[in-house]
Design a protein around this motif. Structure first.
Motif, short mmCIF file in Angstrom:
data_model
loop_
_atom_site.label_atom_id
_atom_site.label_comp_id
_atom_site.label_asym_id
_atom_site.label_seq_id
_atom_site.Cartn_x
_atom_site.Cartn_y
_atom_site.Cartn_z
N TYR A 89 6.99 10.21 1.39
CA TYR A 89 5.82 10.83 2.01
C TYR A 89 5.19 9.94 3.08
O TYR A 89 4.39 10.42 3.88
N THR A 90 5.53 8.66 3.08
CA THR A 90 4.93 7.72 4.03
C THR A 90 6.02 6.98 4.77
O THR A 90 7.19 6.97 4.37
N GLU A 131 1.80 5.27 7.80
CA GLU A 131 1.36 6.62 8.14
C GLU A 131 2.01 7.64 7.22
O GLU A 131 3.05 7.37 6.62
N PHE A 132 1.38 8.80 7.12
CA PHE A 132 1.98 9.93 6.42
C PHE A 132 2.95 10.64 7.36
O PHE A 132 2.65 10.84 8.54
N ALA A 169 0.83 -1.21 0.00
CA ALA A 169 0.00 0.00 0.00
C ALA A 169 0.86 1.26 0.00
O ALA A 169 0.44 2.31 -0.52
N GLN A 170 2.05 1.18 0.56
CA GLN A 170 2.95 2.33 0.58
C GLN A 170 3.32 2.77 -0.83
O GLN A 170 3.37 3.96 -1.12
N ARG A 171 3.53 1.82 -1.70
CA ARG A 171 3.89 2.16 -3.09
C ARG A 171 2.75 2.92 -3.76
O ARG A 171 2.99 3.92 -4.45
N LEU A 172 1.52 2.47 -3.54
CA LEU A 172 0.38 3.14 -4.15
C LEU A 172 0.15 4.51 -3.53
O LEU A 172 -0.24 5.46 -4.22
N ALA A 173 0.38 4.63 -2.22
CA ALA A 173 0.19 5.92 -1.55
C ALA A 173 1.22 6.94 -2.04
O ALA A 173 0.90 8.12 -2.23
#
Length: 222
Positions: free
Chosen positions: A96-97, A117-118, A45-49
Protein backbone atom coordinates in the motif's frame (compact mmCIF):
# COMPACT_ATOMS: atom_id res chain seq x y z
CA UNK A 1 27.29 -12.30 22.77
CA UNK A 2 27.42 -8.77 21.36
CA UNK A 3 26.46 -7.87 17.80
CA UNK A 4 24.33 -9.82 15.38
CA UNK A 5 21.17 -9.08 13.42
CA UNK A 6 18.25 -7.08 14.82
CA UNK A 7 14.59 -7.26 13.86
CA UNK A 8 14.22 -3.51 13.36
CA UNK A 9 16.16 -0.24 13.27
CA UNK A 10 16.51 1.40 16.68
CA UNK A 11 16.92 4.89 15.11
CA UNK A 12 19.23 5.94 18.00
CA UNK A 13 16.26 6.08 20.37
CA UNK A 14 14.87 4.09 23.23
CA UNK A 15 11.64 2.13 22.82
CA UNK A 16 9.18 4.85 23.84
CA UNK A 17 10.84 7.59 21.76
CA UNK A 18 11.04 5.29 18.75
CA UNK A 19 7.34 4.41 18.96
CA UNK A 20 6.39 8.08 19.36
CA UNK A 21 8.46 9.00 16.30
CA UNK A 22 6.89 6.31 14.12
CA UNK A 23 3.39 7.19 15.31
CA UNK A 24 4.03 10.81 14.33
CA UNK A 25 5.30 9.85 10.88
CA UNK A 26 2.35 7.54 10.20
CA UNK A 27 -0.11 10.18 11.40
CA UNK A 28 1.38 12.67 8.94
CA UNK A 29 1.33 10.05 6.20
CA UNK A 30 -2.39 9.38 6.67
CA UNK A 31 -3.07 13.11 6.72
CA UNK A 32 -0.95 14.19 3.72
CA UNK A 33 -0.36 10.81 1.96
CA UNK A 34 3.18 11.96 1.04
CA UNK A 35 6.02 12.76 3.45
CA UNK A 36 9.80 13.14 3.18
CA UNK A 37 12.17 11.97 5.88
CA UNK A 38 15.37 9.94 6.23
CA UNK A 39 15.53 6.57 4.52
CA UNK A 40 15.81 4.60 7.77
CA UNK A 41 12.79 6.33 9.30
CA UNK A 42 10.79 5.89 6.11
CA UNK A 43 11.43 2.14 6.02
CA UNK A 44 10.42 1.70 9.65
CA UNK A 45 7.33 3.90 9.29
CA UNK A 46 6.37 1.93 6.18
CA UNK A 47 5.96 -1.23 8.24
CA UNK A 48 3.60 0.52 10.65
CA UNK A 49 1.65 2.15 7.82
CA UNK A 50 1.13 -1.21 6.10
CA UNK A 51 -0.16 -2.63 9.36
CA UNK A 52 -2.52 0.33 9.74
CA UNK A 53 -4.07 -0.25 6.29
CA UNK A 54 -4.48 -3.95 7.12
CA UNK A 55 -6.37 -2.99 10.27
CA UNK A 56 -8.59 -0.66 8.24
CA UNK A 57 -9.41 -3.42 5.74
CA UNK A 58 -10.53 -5.77 8.53
CA UNK A 59 -12.85 -3.04 9.83
CA UNK A 60 -13.94 -4.44 13.18
CA UNK A 61 -13.98 -3.01 16.68
CA UNK A 62 -10.60 -4.41 17.86
CA UNK A 63 -8.93 -3.10 14.70
CA UNK A 64 -10.50 0.32 15.19
CA UNK A 65 -9.13 0.46 18.72
CA UNK A 66 -5.67 -0.60 17.54
CA UNK A 67 -5.72 2.07 14.83
CA UNK A 68 -6.88 4.63 17.35
CA UNK A 69 -3.86 3.76 19.48
CA UNK A 70 -1.48 4.35 16.57
CA UNK A 71 -2.76 7.71 15.28
CA UNK A 72 -2.16 10.89 17.27
CA UNK A 73 -5.38 12.51 15.96
CA UNK A 74 -7.81 9.60 15.58
CA UNK A 75 -10.88 11.84 15.83
CA UNK A 76 -9.75 13.54 12.60
CA UNK A 77 -8.11 10.70 10.65
CA UNK A 78 -10.14 7.59 11.53
CA UNK A 79 -12.98 8.50 9.10
CA UNK A 80 -10.44 8.88 6.29
CA UNK A 81 -8.61 5.68 7.25
CA UNK A 82 -11.73 3.49 7.43
CA UNK A 83 -13.39 5.28 4.53
CA UNK A 84 -11.30 6.61 1.65
CA UNK A 85 -8.11 4.61 2.27
CA UNK A 86 -9.94 1.37 3.05
CA UNK A 87 -12.00 1.56 -0.15
CA UNK A 88 -8.92 2.40 -2.20
CA UNK A 89 -6.96 -0.69 -1.10
CA UNK A 90 -9.85 -3.12 -0.61
CA UNK A 91 -8.89 -5.21 -3.67
CA UNK A 92 -5.11 -4.83 -3.27
CA UNK A 93 -3.36 -7.73 -1.52
CA UNK A 94 -0.46 -5.67 -0.20
CA UNK A 95 2.07 -3.01 -1.04
CA UNK A 96 0.00 0.00 0.00
CA UNK A 97 3.01 2.31 0.41
CA UNK A 98 6.16 3.13 -1.53
CA UNK A 99 9.58 4.37 -0.39
CA UNK A 100 11.58 6.30 -2.99
CA UNK A 101 15.14 7.46 -2.36
CA UNK A 102 15.77 11.19 -2.96
CA UNK A 103 18.53 13.75 -2.60
CA UNK A 104 19.30 14.85 0.99
CA UNK A 105 16.85 17.47 2.24
CA UNK A 106 19.52 19.49 4.03
CA UNK A 107 22.73 20.33 2.10
CA UNK A 108 24.62 20.42 5.43
CA UNK A 109 23.32 16.99 6.47
CA UNK A 110 24.07 14.24 3.96
CA UNK A 111 21.80 11.64 5.55
CA UNK A 112 19.97 9.41 3.09
CA UNK A 113 16.54 10.91 2.39
CA UNK A 114 13.43 9.24 1.03
CA UNK A 115 9.79 9.88 0.22
CA UNK A 116 7.15 7.71 1.88
CA UNK A 117 3.78 7.81 0.11
CA UNK A 118 0.57 5.88 -0.42
CA UNK A 119 0.31 4.29 -3.86
CA UNK A 120 -2.63 5.16 -6.15
CA UNK A 121 -3.19 8.36 -4.19
CA UNK A 122 -3.51 11.96 -5.39
CA UNK A 123 0.22 12.50 -4.75
CA UNK A 124 1.53 9.25 -6.25
CA UNK A 125 4.90 10.24 -7.74
CA UNK A 126 5.17 7.24 -10.09
CA UNK A 127 1.69 7.94 -11.47
CA UNK A 128 2.59 11.58 -12.22
CA UNK A 129 5.99 10.69 -13.72
CA UNK A 130 4.37 8.11 -16.02
CA UNK A 131 1.72 10.61 -17.11
CA UNK A 132 4.40 13.21 -17.78
CA UNK A 133 6.41 10.75 -19.90
CA UNK A 134 3.32 9.86 -21.96
CA UNK A 135 2.49 13.55 -22.42
CA UNK A 136 6.05 14.27 -23.62
CA UNK A 137 5.88 11.44 -26.14
CA UNK A 138 2.56 12.70 -27.48
CA UNK A 139 3.86 16.25 -27.79
CA UNK A 140 6.92 15.05 -29.73
CA UNK A 141 4.87 12.65 -31.85
CA UNK A 142 6.90 9.58 -31.01
CA UNK A 143 6.20 6.08 -29.71
CA UNK A 144 6.46 5.47 -25.97
CA UNK A 145 9.23 3.18 -24.75
CA UNK A 146 8.42 -0.31 -23.42
CA UNK A 147 9.38 0.82 -19.91
CA UNK A 148 6.90 3.71 -20.04
CA UNK A 149 4.15 1.38 -21.27
CA UNK A 150 4.96 -1.09 -18.50
CA UNK A 151 4.77 1.66 -15.86
CA UNK A 152 1.45 2.81 -17.33
CA UNK A 153 0.10 -0.72 -16.98
CA UNK A 154 1.25 -0.90 -13.37
CA UNK A 155 -0.17 2.44 -12.24
CA UNK A 156 -3.55 1.73 -13.87
CA UNK A 157 -3.93 -1.80 -12.51
CA UNK A 158 -6.05 -0.70 -9.53
CA UNK A 159 -6.77 2.90 -10.51
CA UNK A 160 -8.09 2.72 -14.06
CA UNK A 161 -7.02 4.42 -17.27
CA UNK A 162 -9.39 7.39 -16.98
CA UNK A 163 -7.36 9.13 -14.25
CA UNK A 164 -4.14 8.56 -16.19
CA UNK A 165 -5.61 10.01 -19.38
CA UNK A 166 -6.84 13.06 -17.47
CA UNK A 167 -3.38 13.62 -16.01
CA UNK A 168 -1.76 13.18 -19.44
CA UNK A 169 -4.07 15.79 -20.94
CA UNK A 170 -3.18 18.22 -18.16
CA UNK A 171 0.54 17.76 -18.80
CA UNK A 172 0.03 18.18 -22.56
CA UNK A 173 -1.77 21.49 -22.02
CA UNK A 174 0.94 22.59 -19.58
CA UNK A 175 3.75 21.79 -22.01
CA UNK A 176 1.91 23.57 -24.83
CA UNK A 177 1.43 26.71 -22.74
CA UNK A 178 5.11 26.63 -21.70
CA UNK A 179 6.18 26.38 -25.34
CA UNK A 180 3.96 29.35 -26.25
CA UNK A 181 5.38 31.38 -23.37
CA UNK A 182 8.95 30.59 -24.45
CA UNK A 183 8.12 31.61 -28.01
CA UNK A 184 6.49 34.82 -26.80
CA UNK A 185 9.43 35.64 -24.53
CA UNK A 186 11.88 35.11 -27.43
CA UNK A 187 9.87 37.43 -29.67
CA UNK A 188 9.68 40.01 -26.89
CA UNK A 189 13.46 39.83 -26.43
CA UNK A 190 14.00 40.40 -30.16
CA UNK A 191 11.65 43.41 -30.14
CA UNK A 192 13.43 44.84 -27.11
CA UNK A 193 16.81 44.44 -28.86
CA UNK A 194 15.51 46.25 -31.94
CA UNK A 195 14.09 49.09 -29.84
CA UNK A 196 17.38 49.36 -27.94
CA UNK A 197 19.29 49.67 -31.23
CA UNK A 198 16.92 52.39 -32.42
CA UNK A 199 17.29 54.34 -29.15
CA UNK A 200 21.06 54.12 -29.33
CA UNK A 201 20.95 55.41 -32.92
CA UNK A 202 18.73 58.33 -31.92
CA UNK A 203 21.04 59.16 -29.04
CA UNK A 204 24.00 59.26 -31.41
CA UNK A 205 22.12 61.60 -33.76
CA UNK A 206 21.13 63.97 -30.93
CA UNK A 207 24.66 64.20 -29.47
CA UNK A 208 26.41 67.49 -30.47
CA UNK A 209 29.48 67.21 -32.74
CA UNK A 210 31.70 68.95 -30.18
CA UNK A 211 30.88 66.34 -27.56
CA UNK A 212 31.64 63.53 -30.00
CA UNK A 213 34.99 65.17 -30.91
CA UNK A 214 35.93 65.52 -27.23
CA UNK A 215 35.06 61.87 -26.60
CA UNK A 216 37.21 60.73 -29.52
CA UNK A 217 40.18 62.81 -28.33
CA UNK A 218 39.86 61.46 -24.80
CA UNK A 219 39.80 57.92 -26.18
CA UNK A 220 42.98 58.55 -28.17
CA UNK A 221 44.79 59.94 -25.12
CA UNK A 222 43.92 56.79 -23.09
Amino acid sequence: MAGGLVKYRHLSRDSSARKALLRGLVTQLVQFEHIQTTYAKAKEAQRLAEKLITLAKRNNEPCRRSAQGILYTPHVLLPKLFGELRNRYLLREGGYTRVTRTEPKNPFDQAESAILEFVDGPKDSRFMMTAKALARDRSLGRQSTPLTLQNAKKVTQFRGEKDLETMVQRFVLLQTSDALEEKGSAEAAQMAARERTKVQGLAQDLTPESVKQAAREEAKQQ
